[in-house]
Design a protein around this motif. Sequence first.
Motif, PDB file in Angstrom:
ATOM      1  N   GLU A  29       0.824  -1.212   0.000  1.00 51.18           N
ATOM      2  CA  GLU A  29       0.000   0.000   0.000  1.00 51.18           C
ATOM      3  C   GLU A  29       0.855   1.257   0.000  1.00 51.18           C
ATOM      4  O   GLU A  29       0.519   2.253  -0.647  1.00 51.18           O
ATOM      5  CB  GLU A  29      -0.945   0.001   1.207  1.00 51.18           C
ATOM      6  N   GLY A  33       0.575   3.904  -2.907  1.00 51.63           N
ATOM      7  CA  GLY A  33       0.114   5.233  -2.514  1.00 51.63           C
ATOM      8  C   GLY A  33       1.106   6.345  -2.753  1.00 51.63           C
ATOM      9  O   GLY A  33       0.726   7.517  -2.796  1.00 51.63           O
ATOM     10  N   ASP A  34       2.357   6.016  -2.894  1.00 52.48           N
ATOM     11  CA  ASP A  34       3.401   7.023  -3.099  1.00 52.48           C
ATOM     12  C   ASP A  34       4.240   6.605  -4.300  1.00 52.48           C
ATOM     13  O   ASP A  34       5.271   5.960  -4.167  1.00 52.48           O
ATOM     14  CB  ASP A  34       4.262   7.141  -1.840  1.00 52.48           C
TER      15      ASP A  34
END
Length: 72
Positions: A29, A33-34
């Motif tokens: 994640e 997410g980044d």
Amino acid sequence: AGIPELIADGETGLLVDPERTDPLVEAIERVIGDRAAGERLGRNGREAIVKQFNWKRTTEGLQAIATEFGRR
């Protein structure tokens, strides 16, 4: 397996406990997410592989071992 020698947690990849799934989910994640962080980890990981695990370096190391073995 070479993983600890190659991966510097947070620099060339993300290390997680192989016995637990929650940290793996969190790491995935984090990268999803980044995107910039994921790209940086991938780029740094590739550079580490090219520097540490290339044919020239490997054969030089094997040659040194063979030379030392031949002296005995």
